[in-house]
Design an enzyme around this catalytic site. Structure first.
Site, PDB file in Angstrom:
ATOM      1  N   LYS A 264       0.655  -0.896   0.059  1.00 10.55           N
ATOM      2  CA  LYS A 264       0.420   0.191  -0.180  1.00 10.55           C
ATOM      3  C   LYS A 264       1.291   0.944   0.300  1.00 10.55           C
ATOM      4  O   LYS A 264       1.010   1.128   0.960  1.00 10.55           O
ATOM      5  CB  LYS A 264      -0.936  -0.108   1.307  1.00 10.55           C
ATOM      6  N   ASP A 269      -2.694  10.531   3.533  1.00  8.91           N
ATOM      7  CA  ASP A 269      -3.896  10.226   3.846  1.00  8.91           C
ATOM      8  C   ASP A 269      -4.190  10.762   4.438  1.00  8.91           C
ATOM      9  O   ASP A 269      -4.738  11.064   6.418  1.00  8.91           O
ATOM     10  CB  ASP A 269      -4.034   8.189   4.538  1.00  8.91           C
ATOM     11  N   LYS A 276     -10.208  12.718   8.251  1.00 12.22           N
ATOM     12  CA  LYS A 276      -9.523  12.727   9.558  1.00 12.22           C
ATOM     13  C   LYS A 276      -9.875  13.582  10.019  1.00 12.22           C
ATOM     14  O   LYS A 276      -9.423  14.789   9.946  1.00 12.22           O
ATOM     15  CB  LYS A 276      -7.894  11.541   9.381  1.00 12.22           C
ATOM     16  N   ASP A 287       1.618   6.334   5.351  1.00  6.33           N
ATOM     17  CA  ASP A 287       0.416   5.471   5.003  1.00  6.33           C
ATOM     18  C   ASP A 287       1.011   4.648   3.456  1.00  6.33           C
ATOM     19  O   ASP A 287       0.229   3.888   3.385  1.00  6.33           O
ATOM     20  CB  ASP A 287      -0.516   6.648   4.796  1.00  6.33           C
ATOM     21  N   ASP A 346     -12.128   7.338   3.835  1.00  5.04           N
ATOM     22  CA  ASP A 346     -11.096   7.011   4.286  1.00  5.04           C
ATOM     23  C   ASP A 346     -10.174   5.310   4.520  1.00  5.04           C
ATOM     24  O   ASP A 346      -9.286   5.650   4.842  1.00  5.04           O
ATOM     25  CB  ASP A 346     -11.267   7.160   6.082  1.00  5.04           C
ATOM     26  N   GLU A 348      -9.445   3.809   1.945  1.00  7.57           N
ATOM     27  CA  GLU A 348      -8.621   4.603   0.345  1.00  7.57           C
ATOM     28  C   GLU A 348      -7.524   2.444   0.416  1.00  7.57           C
ATOM     29  O   GLU A 348      -8.004   2.574  -1.345  1.00  7.57           O
ATOM     30  CB  GLU A 348      -8.286   5.145   0.884  1.00  7.57           C
ATOM     31  N   ARG A 350      -7.544   0.009   0.879  1.00  2.39           N
ATOM     32  CA  ARG A 350      -8.285  -1.347  -0.131  1.00  2.39           C
ATOM     33  C   ARG A 350      -8.725  -0.806  -1.881  1.00  2.39           C
ATOM     34  O   ARG A 350      -8.470  -2.134  -2.273  1.00  2.39           O
ATOM     35  CB  ARG A 350      -9.847  -2.088   1.027  1.00  2.39           C
TER      36      ARG A 350
HETATM   37  N1  BES Z   1      -4.070   4.490   6.903  1.00  3.90           N
HETATM   38  C1  BES Z   1      -5.421   4.116   7.905  1.00  3.90           C
HETATM   39  C2  BES Z   1      -5.262   3.096   8.484  1.00  3.90           C
HETATM   40  C3  BES Z   1      -4.228   3.087   9.740  1.00  3.90           C
HETATM   41  C4  BES Z   1      -4.264   3.734  11.107  1.00  3.90           C
HETATM   42  C5  BES Z   1      -2.725   3.494  10.038  1.00  3.90           C
HETATM   43  C6  BES Z   1      -3.898   3.930  11.557  1.00  3.90           C
HETATM   44  C7  BES Z   1      -1.673   3.561  10.534  1.00  3.90           C
HETATM   45  C8  BES Z   1      -2.036   4.157  11.655  1.00  3.90           C
HETATM   46  C9  BES Z   1      -6.272   3.557   7.096  1.00  3.90           C
HETATM   47  O1  BES Z   1      -6.379   3.763   5.278  1.00  3.90           O
HETATM   48  C10 BES Z   1      -7.967   4.049   7.483  1.00  3.90           C
HETATM   49  O2  BES Z   1      -8.186   4.731   7.097  1.00  3.90           O
HETATM   50  N2  BES Z   1      -8.843   2.655   7.638  1.00  3.90           N
HETATM   51  C11 BES Z   1      -9.880   3.156   8.195  1.00  3.90           C
HETATM   52  C12 BES Z   1     -10.464   2.151   7.824  1.00  3.90           C
HETATM   53  C13 BES Z   1     -12.035   2.389   8.338  1.00  3.90           C
HETATM   54  C14 BES Z   1     -12.818   3.374   7.833  1.00  3.90           C
HETATM   55  C15 BES Z   1     -13.080   1.211   7.981  1.00  3.90           C
HETATM   56  C16 BES Z   1      -9.600   3.091  10.113  1.00  3.90           C
HETATM   57  O3  BES Z   1      -8.703   2.498  10.340  1.00  3.90           O
HETATM   58  O4  BES Z   1     -10.320   3.750  10.852  1.00  3.90           O
HETATM   59 ZN    ZN Z   2      -5.004   4.439   4.460  1.00  6.27          ZN
HETATM   60 MN    MN Z   3      -7.689   5.867   5.615  1.00  2.00          MN
END
Ligand code: BES
Ligand code: ZN
Ligand code: MN
Length: 499
Positions: A264, A269, A276, A287, A346, A348, A350
């Site tokens: 990834k 992000d 966020k 990210d 968010d 993204e 996947r």
């Molecule tokens: N890049 C984040 C995940 C992340 C969180 C990485 C904390 C490093 C530290 C990812 O893109 C994300 O935002 N995931 C969301 C998914 C949700 C919206 C289903 C999350 O984990 O809240």
């Molecule tokens: Zn992310």
């Molecule tokens: Mn995200």
């Protein structure tokens, strides 16, 4: 630049600014660890009382510095606590601590436990990585890396040991460059710049006659549109820096297996329109840690000339907010044709991984690994020092075994059938990207990715927690990007070659 050398010389007679010796914690009091015996002997009967009056216990992370006044050839003796064990994990940690306790020594010798190839590797990687700093954006830095580091081992003349020492330097460099890329400010590493950095790094390996090089293909936004990579384009749509898909190929003639890697590469992000919170958003420069890790693992495999074919797919996009950004409610058509209903911009990672995974299946590899900072759910489940691994049972088991050798902590997580049901529940598209049910969110993400693997042997490594470290340094792990997963992936490739 620091020069590393491997020697079998007597540590008491090694002329350096600082000599590092390990101390093991024991119920009868601290003991000098293997490798340091000659130093204790040179000191004689006064050594143990000295340890006692200094309060040395051998606890992991403990450091004591003792001026030697000519008792041994080094001016300074640095005692590093290893804890109760002297296995490779303890030694890597101790060597990392040692690196930070001699910030200005010009020459350092390490007399830590190093009688096996695994331990020599741990000493070398631990010291190199524990002393890692990122100073690109500082006008001046208050510490300077040593000019020479000598790893002492009685077994230095054995070829397995010198091979392990050489490999450790390749691996440590790969981890350090991964850290550099993760630490680089996101405005300076947007997808086009990241793709260029990868291209440059790939061209630098494999130089020399008879060595297999790494081929690089960069798909720009035009090429992505032609291919129909709707996930990568959809996530990149809100940024004025266009997305990329970088593909690497290392195909040695003597390959015994074919591994595909996917990482990834979200260079920043913000969350997109599902934005966020402000606090902590800056850490989302990390990210792209999965992308950096698989690229550096690929280049390390090539540098080591392992007999494994590696095809690596790195989708890169910047997830931003703008009038052209993908909206919640949009449907994206992924590479290969599957459609996805987006409910949260968010989630993204996947989306860009879906395109890249389908590309990976087309290379017809024996196995696919993807590495991604995918979910906060995995951080809640496993904390920030352990990665989650999901997928086919035997691939997961292989990754865990490789992690053990590499000295990293990964943990198996399930992919229950019920998650696949949730992923397939879109009313208007083939798949649903997200469903607002927070329960098992990390597994939902894994089940979503599984839809793009065509039933091939595959595992997903969620490294959202351990890829970035915000606290104070511990062992060989420093602040910021950690380079997590690089060594496990290389070890996994090695295990395919010897299977
Ligand atoms: N890049 C984040 C995940 C992340 C969180 C990485 C904390 C490093 C530290 C990812 O893109 C994300 O935002 N995931 C969301 C998914 C949700 C919206 C289903 C999350 O984990 O809240
Ligand atoms: Zn992310
Ligand atoms: Mn995200």
């Amino acid at each position: 630049m620091t020069t590393y050398q491997l020697r079998a010389t007597n540590p008491a007679k090694t002329r350096v600014d600082a000599l590092v010796v390990g101390v093991v914690k024991h119920e009868d009091g601290p003991r000098v660890a293997a490798g340091g015996e000659a130093v204790e002997k040179a000191w004689g009967r006064k050594f143990r009382p000295l340890l006692a009056s200094l309060g040395v216990t051998g606890k992991a992370g403990e450091v004591h510095k003792i001026p030697t006044n000519g008792t041994i050839s080094s001016s300074l003796l640095v005692l590093v606590g290893l804890g109760e064990d002297t296995d490779q994990v303890a030694v890597r940690r101790g060597a990392g601590v040692a690196a930070r306790s001699v910030p200005n020594a010009a020459s350092v010798a390490l007399a830590l436990p190093a009688e096996s190839p695994e331990l020599v590797r741990a000493v070398t990687e631990g010291f190199r990585l524990g002393g890692y700093t990122f100073t690109t954006y500082k006008q001046s830095s208050d510490s300077s890396a040593p000019g020479t580091v000598t790893v002492l081992s009685d077994a230095a003349r054995k070829s397995e040991v010198s091979d392990a020492f050489e490999a450790a330097q390749v691996l440590a460099d790969a981890v350090a460059t991964t850290r550099d890329w993760v630490n680089t400010p996101p405005g300076d590493l947007r997808p086009p710049a990241f793709a260029e950095a990868v291209e440059e790094a790939a061209h630098a390996v494999g130089k020399g006659r008879g060595r297999t090089k790494v081929k690089v293909t960069v798909h720009d936004e035009k090429s992505l549109a032609e291919l129909g990579c709707g996930g990568i384009l959809g996530v990149g749509a809100g940024s004025d820096a266009p997305p990329r898909l970088v593909e690497l190929s290392y195909a040695p003639k003597n390959a015994e297996a074919h591994l595909a890697l996917v990482g990834k590469g979200v260079t920043f992000d913000s969350g997109g329109l599902s934005i966020k919170p402000a606090q902590g958003m800056h850490d989302m420069k990390s990210d792209m840690a999965g992308a950096a890790a698989v690229v550096q693992a690929t280049l390390a495999i090539a540098a080591l000339q392992l007999p494994v074919q590696v095809s690596t797919f790195v989708p890169m996009a910047e997830n931003m907010v703008s009038g052209s950004a993908t909206r919640p409610g949009d449907v994206l058509r992924m590479y290969g044709g599957k459609t996805v209903e987006v409910l949260n911009t968010d989630a993204e990672g996947r989306l860009i991984l879906a395109d890249a995974l389908v590309r990976a299946t087309e290379a017809k590899p024996d196995v696919i690994l993807d590495v991604a900072t995918l979910t906060g759910h995995m951080v809640l489940a496993l904390g920030d020092r352990v990665g989650g691994v999901m997928g086919a049972d035997d691939v997961v088991a292989g990754v865990l075994a490789a992690a053990e050798v590499a000295g990293e902590s990964h943990w198996a997580m399930p992919l229950p059938e019920s998650m696949t049901e949730r992923v397939r529940a879109s009313k208007i598209a083939d798949l649903l990207q997200h469903d607002w049910n927070r329960m098992g969110g990390g597994l939902y993400a894994g089940a979503f990715l599984q839809e793009f693997t065509e039933g091939m042997p595959w595992a997903h490594l969620d490294i959202a927690g351990p890829s970035f470290h915000s606290g104070s340094p511990y062992g060989h792990v420093t602040v910021g990007g950690t380079g997590f997963a690089v060594t496990t992936v290389v070890e996994y490739a090695r295990s395919l070659a010897s299977a």
